[in-house]
Write a protein that holds these residues in place. Structure first.
Motif, PDB file in Angstrom:
ATOM      1  N   ILE A 280       3.379  -5.154   3.161  1.00 53.71           N
ATOM      2  CA  ILE A 280       4.597  -4.651   4.198  1.00 53.71           C
ATOM      3  C   ILE A 280       5.960  -5.414   3.685  1.00 53.71           C
ATOM      4  N   PHE A 281       5.657  -6.612   3.271  1.00 52.72           N
ATOM      5  CA  PHE A 281       7.066  -7.342   2.708  1.00 52.72           C
ATOM      6  C   PHE A 281       7.751  -6.520   1.702  1.00 52.72           C
ATOM      7  N   ALA A 282       7.029  -5.787   1.045  1.00 51.60           N
ATOM      8  CA  ALA A 282       7.605  -5.325  -0.208  1.00 51.60           C
ATOM      9  C   ALA A 282       8.542  -4.020   0.165  1.00 51.60           C
ATOM     10  N   SER A 283       8.110  -3.506   1.433  1.00 47.58           N
ATOM     11  CA  SER A 283       8.786  -2.163   1.862  1.00 47.58           C
ATOM     12  C   SER A 283       9.853  -2.677   2.849  1.00 47.58           C
ATOM     13  N   ASN A 288      14.266  -0.484  -1.376  1.00 46.62           N
ATOM     14  CA  ASN A 288      14.807   0.153  -2.389  1.00 46.62           C
ATOM     15  C   ASN A 288      15.838  -0.546  -3.162  1.00 46.62           C
ATOM     16  N   ALA A 289      16.101  -1.771  -2.951  1.00 49.16           N
ATOM     17  CA  ALA A 289      16.815  -2.612  -3.792  1.00 49.16           C
ATOM     18  C   ALA A 289      15.891  -2.932  -5.149  1.00 49.16           C
ATOM     19  N   ASP A 290      14.425  -2.775  -4.915  1.00 49.68           N
ATOM     20  CA  ASP A 290      13.573  -2.861  -6.175  1.00 49.68           C
ATOM     21  C   ASP A 290      12.460  -2.100  -5.579  1.00 49.68           C
ATOM     22  N   PRO A 291      12.315  -0.808  -6.032  1.00 50.89           N
ATOM     23  CA  PRO A 291      11.195  -0.099  -5.553  1.00 50.89           C
ATOM     24  C   PRO A 291       9.889  -0.338  -6.342  1.00 50.89           C
ATOM     25  N   GLN A 292      10.197  -1.136  -7.336  1.00 53.74           N
ATOM     26  CA  GLN A 292       8.989  -1.595  -8.194  1.00 53.74           C
ATOM     27  C   GLN A 292       8.231  -2.785  -7.397  1.00 53.74           C
ATOM     28  N   ALA A 297       2.958  -4.860  -5.358  1.00 56.03           N
ATOM     29  CA  ALA A 297       2.320  -5.485  -4.211  1.00 56.03           C
ATOM     30  C   ALA A 297       1.019  -4.761  -3.971  1.00 56.03           C
ATOM     31  N   VAL A 298       0.892  -3.414  -4.053  1.00 55.81           N
ATOM     32  CA  VAL A 298      -0.140  -2.423  -4.004  1.00 55.81           C
ATOM     33  C   VAL A 298      -1.262  -2.884  -5.070  1.00 55.81           C
ATOM     34  N   ASN A 299      -0.693  -2.829  -6.265  1.00 57.43           N
ATOM     35  CA  ASN A 299      -1.505  -3.281  -7.355  1.00 57.43           C
ATOM     36  C   ASN A 299      -2.105  -4.689  -7.244  1.00 57.43           C
ATOM     37  N   ALA A 300      -1.385  -5.694  -6.743  1.00 55.58           N
ATOM     38  CA  ALA A 300      -1.800  -6.913  -6.551  1.00 55.58           C
ATOM     39  C   ALA A 300      -3.152  -6.974  -5.408  1.00 55.58           C
TER      40      ALA A 300
END
Length: 427
Positions: A280-283, A288-292, A297-300
């Motif tokens: 959630i935090f990643a989005s 979009n400052a860092d879409p990676q 996060a999903v892979n983790a």
């Protein structure tokens, strides 16, 4: 949450359970939710609801109030002990009833399927309560059939108000405390603000601790009860550590973020719960400052789910430290409320939400295919006409990219593309 003067057996928090007669004791966001979000349900149009928020914020209170207000038969279930069989029996025996399912997130995805026909055909009115985000715990088919309402934690002033009412209740209803001023109670005068400060917004916890302390005979006994309760609450209240982890990631402090994540983990927190918050935090905060960041996060999350513990702490540490260290932008998240506000304004004024004909199926012959244009872009207003007017009146876009990382590139590209119309290329 409502507090009532009705005297019942059991813990103080249960004896102060709500009733419609005492609506003036509603606390926190529950008051606004009752008066605003649930007004339509109470007056005419009923719908299925998921109430979510931290413990002791008023979820069960609001559900019971709806049952009392509507006069509909109220059935209480708990997903901790009740499953598919109990839910089916409750609906079959009580058609059209209000079925309250506490801890609804404890139902597995397969168990949740039993709710679909009930929700679809309104065989009963379902109100679920959960401390977890519905978007991560409930299936999409469930979410499409319910309205999710978030209840924020009570603040210290709300907790203090609830405790003072609890004090008045004890003084008026228990012989031991009748006709006594607060000074005559053999407890520390600062106990109410102390409980309010450490309650974490949980009024149920605060009232029950207050009741235990107020029956103490000495200050030493009171201190022992307070310290033991504080220790137990700190151990179980994972929201404090997760909240601290998120705020530390947002503040770009990887050491602090990892400290709180590992502390929560060592105290028994589910690593999947922590990983889910990172997704959630990643989005929400990196965006979009860092879409990676979202992919990481999903892979983790998947890695932790796959390998389990104790090795799961390694990908968890990787994602927490990365999210804390990378550039941040909440612009995409903020855009959600801006476009939602446009929709609300349009609906309130009776405006149309219909897309321009050129981008609907019916208008496909008029559609201008962007790849036939320079830079794969054609100047066209894709918003509904009335929504576009609202946007022009506000003179601000919903999505305003930041000047950080990848989002700066997006910002420059959008500014360059939308500065003037272009022409169709010759095919």
């Amino acid at each position: 949450m409502i507090i009532t003067d009705k005297k019942e057996k059991g813990l103080l928090s249960e004896r102060l359970r709500p009733s419609l007669a005492k609506q003036n004791y509603l606390l926190g966001s529950a008051k606004k939710i009752w008066e605003r979000d649930l007004k339509q349900w109470r007056n005419s149009h009923k719908f299925h609801i998921i109430l979510w928020g931290p413990p002791g914020s008023g979820k069960t209170t609001l559900a019971r109030m709806l049952g009392e207000d509507s006069g509909i038969h109220f059935v209480t279930l708990s997903a901790v002990r009740d499953g598919v069989k109990e839910i089916k029996n409750a609906v079959e025996k009580n058609p059209g009833a209000l079925i309250f399912i506490d801890e609804i997130h404890r139902l597995s995805r397969n168990q949740q399927d039993i709710l679909l026909p009930i929700l679809e055909y309104s065989e009963a009115w379902i109100i679920g309560a959960t401390t977890e985000s519905p978007t991560t715990e409930l299936s999409p088919p469930i979410l499409s059939r319910v309205r999710s309402i978030y209840i924020t934690p009570l603040n210290e002033d709300d907790i203090t108000q609830g405790l003072l009412h609890g004090y008045e209740f004890l003084k008026n209803n228990e012989e031991e405390f009748q006709n006594k001023s607060f000074d005559e109670f053999k407890i520390n005068k600062q106990i109410i603000p102390k409980i309010s400060q450490m309650s974490g917004g949980d009024l149920r916890f605060a009232l029950n601790l207050f009741e235990n302390i107020i029956h103490c005979k000495t200050e030493d006994e009171e201190n022992d009860v307070f310290k033991n309760s504080l220790k137990a609450f700190t151990n179980k209240n994972h929201y404090d550590f997760i909240s601290a982890m998120i705020k530390s990631m947002r503040g770009s402090d990887p050491d602090a973020a990892l400290f709180y994540a590992i502390t929560a983990l060592d105290k028994g927190e589910d690593p999947i719960f922590i990983a889910r918050r990172c997704v959630i935090f990643a989005s929400e905060d990196v965006g979009n400052a860092d879409p990676q960041a979202l992919s990481l996060a999903v892979n983790a999350y998947k890695a932790i789910e796959c390998i389990g513990m104790p090795e799961g702490r390694i990908p968890l540490a990787q994602v927490v430290t990365y999210l804390a260290s990378t550039m941040k932008s909440n612009k995409a998240y903020l855009a959600i409320e801006r476009v939602r506000n446009w929709r609300k304004q349009a609906e309130e004024n009776g405006y149309s939400l219909q897309p321009p004909n050129e981008i609907t199926i019916k208008g496909k012959s008029q559609y201008k295919y962007p790849h036939n244009f320079e830079n794969s872009f054609v100047y066209f207003d894709y918003l509904p006409k009335d929504i576009s007017k609202i946007k022009q009146k506000e003179r601000v876009a919903a999505y305003l990219p930041s000047d950080y990382g990848t989002e700066l590139r997006l910002k420059n590209r959008l500014a360059d593309l939308w500065k003037k119309p272009n022409k169709v290329e010759n095919n």
